[in-house]
Design an enzyme around this catalytic site. Structure first.
Site, mmCIF file in Angstrom:
data_model
loop_
_atom_site.group_PDB
_atom_site.id
_atom_site.type_symbol
_atom_site.label_atom_id
_atom_site.label_comp_id
_atom_site.label_asym_id
_atom_site.label_seq_id
_atom_site.Cartn_x
_atom_site.Cartn_y
_atom_site.Cartn_z
ATOM 1 N N ASP A 1 1.148 -15.067 -0.108
ATOM 2 C CA ASP A 1 1.394 -15.092 1.348
ATOM 3 C C ASP A 1 1.648 -16.509 1.879
ATOM 4 O O ASP A 1 1.253 -16.838 3.001
ATOM 5 C CB ASP A 1 0.210 -14.434 2.103
ATOM 6 C CG ASP A 1 0.004 -12.992 1.704
ATOM 7 O OD1 ASP A 1 0.997 -12.317 1.376
ATOM 8 O OD2 ASP A 1 -1.143 -12.527 1.709
ATOM 9 N N ASN B 1 8.309 -10.396 2.528
ATOM 10 C CA ASN B 1 7.028 -9.679 2.563
ATOM 11 C C ASN B 1 6.585 -9.521 4.005
ATOM 12 O O ASN B 1 6.852 -10.385 4.840
ATOM 13 C CB ASN B 1 5.967 -10.471 1.803
ATOM 14 C CG ASN B 1 4.616 -9.769 1.789
ATOM 15 O OD1 ASN B 1 4.540 -8.565 1.525
ATOM 16 N ND2 ASN B 1 3.557 -10.502 2.083
ATOM 17 N N HIS C 1 3.106 -9.027 6.246
ATOM 18 C CA HIS C 1 1.666 -9.217 6.086
ATOM 19 C C HIS C 1 0.968 -8.924 7.414
ATOM 20 O O HIS C 1 1.434 -9.387 8.465
ATOM 21 C CB HIS C 1 1.376 -10.663 5.637
ATOM 22 C CG HIS C 1 -0.079 -10.915 5.437
ATOM 23 N ND1 HIS C 1 -0.755 -10.439 4.338
ATOM 24 C CD2 HIS C 1 -0.999 -11.546 6.205
ATOM 25 C CE1 HIS C 1 -2.032 -10.783 4.435
ATOM 26 N NE2 HIS C 1 -2.205 -11.454 5.554
ATOM 27 N N ARG D 1 0.662 -8.732 -17.874
ATOM 28 C CA ARG D 1 1.196 -8.781 -16.514
ATOM 29 C C ARG D 1 2.645 -9.294 -16.527
ATOM 30 O O ARG D 1 3.487 -8.847 -15.748
ATOM 31 C CB ARG D 1 0.292 -9.716 -15.689
ATOM 32 C CG ARG D 1 0.505 -9.694 -14.218
ATOM 33 C CD ARG D 1 0.034 -8.385 -13.589
ATOM 34 N NE ARG D 1 0.204 -8.471 -12.155
ATOM 35 C CZ ARG D 1 -0.638 -8.022 -11.260
ATOM 36 N NH1 ARG D 1 -1.736 -7.392 -11.636
ATOM 37 N NH2 ARG D 1 -0.405 -8.158 -9.972
ATOM 38 N N ASP E 1 7.232 -16.696 -2.111
ATOM 39 C CA ASP E 1 7.337 -17.773 -3.105
ATOM 40 C C ASP E 1 6.242 -17.563 -4.151
ATOM 41 O O ASP E 1 5.664 -16.475 -4.223
ATOM 42 C CB ASP E 1 7.288 -19.154 -2.421
ATOM 43 C CG ASP E 1 5.930 -19.440 -1.789
ATOM 44 O OD1 ASP E 1 4.991 -18.630 -1.982
ATOM 45 O OD2 ASP E 1 5.813 -20.477 -1.113
ATOM 46 N N ALA E 2 5.946 -18.593 -4.922
ATOM 47 C CA ALA E 2 5.023 -18.409 -6.043
ATOM 48 C C ALA E 2 3.577 -18.183 -5.593
ATOM 49 O O ALA E 2 2.752 -17.704 -6.370
ATOM 50 C CB ALA E 2 5.100 -19.624 -6.968
ATOM 51 N N GLY E 3 3.256 -18.513 -4.347
ATOM 52 C CA GLY E 3 1.871 -18.366 -3.889
ATOM 53 C C GLY E 3 1.586 -16.983 -3.320
ATOM 54 O O GLY E 3 2.446 -16.099 -3.331
ATOM 55 N N GLY F 1 3.677 3.767 3.273
ATOM 56 C CA GLY F 1 5.115 3.570 3.433
ATOM 57 C C GLY F 1 5.626 3.762 4.858
ATOM 58 O O GLY F 1 6.787 4.122 5.056
HETATM 59 C C1 GAR Z 1 1.169 -3.104 6.126
HETATM 60 O O1 GAR Z 1 0.356 -3.385 7.240
HETATM 61 C C2 GAR Z 1 1.404 -4.362 5.323
HETATM 62 O O2 GAR Z 1 1.491 -5.510 6.087
HETATM 63 C C3 GAR Z 1 0.159 -4.399 4.483
HETATM 64 O O3 GAR Z 1 -0.007 -3.074 4.076
HETATM 65 C C4 GAR Z 1 0.431 -2.216 5.120
HETATM 66 C C5 GAR Z 1 1.337 -1.168 4.529
HETATM 67 O O4 GAR Z 1 1.590 -0.159 5.446
HETATM 68 N N1 GAR Z 1 0.330 -5.307 3.392
HETATM 69 C C6 GAR Z 1 -0.633 -6.094 2.949
HETATM 70 O O5 GAR Z 1 -1.775 -6.081 3.384
HETATM 71 C C7 GAR Z 1 -0.220 -7.022 1.839
HETATM 72 N N2 GAR Z 1 -1.153 -8.094 1.695
HETATM 73 P P1 GAR Z 1 2.637 0.986 5.119
HETATM 74 O O6 GAR Z 1 2.414 1.413 3.664
HETATM 75 O O7 GAR Z 1 2.308 2.088 6.084
HETATM 76 O O8 GAR Z 1 4.007 0.405 5.331
#
Ligand code: GAR
Length: 188
Positions: free
Chosen positions: A141, A103, A105, A63, A137-139, A11
């Site tokens: 990333d 999101n 990434h 799910r 979106d639905a995909g 987080g």
């Molecule tokens: C971040 O780098 C985020 O981009 C990645 O998890 C980390 C969370 O860090 N997310 C993914 O890889 C999603 N595919 P945090 O919990 O310290 O914010």
């Protein structure tokens, strides 16, 4: 602007949003959702007096039921934007179609989507990677890109060291994107 932030782990992106909000940024984290118990992200939220909800996939028959429950929990907080900040579950249409979801990434999409963006970029031997903020979106990333930051790969980088530098860029990007959105500047 009311934000619900979804987390699965440490987080640190959430913390950046909490700190920016406390420092006067034009958004408020009104709730934090997690997909498991005991996340540091949830602890950070509670420390800031922000309500936390948890929706665990194994607690549901399907799910789709989990997605419906998550959508209900998110909706209770009436977010303008939902931020998936290290939320490691793919969201179904029950959630994606109900909210505007951003999101973050840890790679320069469309390269290296999925759960291991940092590891995959390193394994591929790229010399520049980074982070991407995009609408969900639905995909996986695949949604429209809002912002990206480049991060150089160093010769002695490990997945952990590279990810830490990416997260520094990511936190700044997320705060800037959400500030701009809240101030109603137009994004692609
Ligand atoms: C971040 O780098 C985020 O981009 C990645 O998890 C980390 C969370 O860090 N997310 C993914 O890889 C999603 N595919 P945090 O919990 O310290 O914010």
């Amino acid at each position: 602007m009311r934000l619900v932030v979804l987390v699965s782990g440490s987080g640190s992106n959430l913390q950046a949003l909490l700190d920016a909000s406390a420092a006067g940024a034009p958004f408020t984290v009104v709730a934090v959702g997690a997909d498991r118990d005991g996340t540091l992200g949830a602890e950070r939220a509670r420390g800031a007096g922000v309500p936390v909800f948890v929706a665990r996939v194994p607690d549901f028959d399907s799910r789709a039921d989990w997605n419906r429950s998550l959508a209900r929990l998110v909706a209770e907080h009436r977010p303008d934007v939902v931020v998936s900040a290290g939320f490691m579950k793919v969201l179904g249409p029950e959630v994606v179609d109900a909210f505007r979801i951003l999101n973050t990434h840890p790679a320069l999409l469309p390269s290296f989507p999925g759960a291991h963006g940092v590891r995959d970029a390193l394994a591929h031997g790229v010399t520049v990677t980074g982070c991407t903020c995009h609408w969900v979106d639905a995909g996986v990333d695949t949604g429209p890109i809002v912002d990206q930051r480049a991060v150089r790969v160093l010769a002695d980088d490990t997945e952990a060291s590279l990810h830490e530098r990416i997260k520094v860029a990511e936190r700044a990007m997320l705060v800037e994107v959400l500030t701009a959105l809240a101030e109603d500047r137009s994004w692609r």
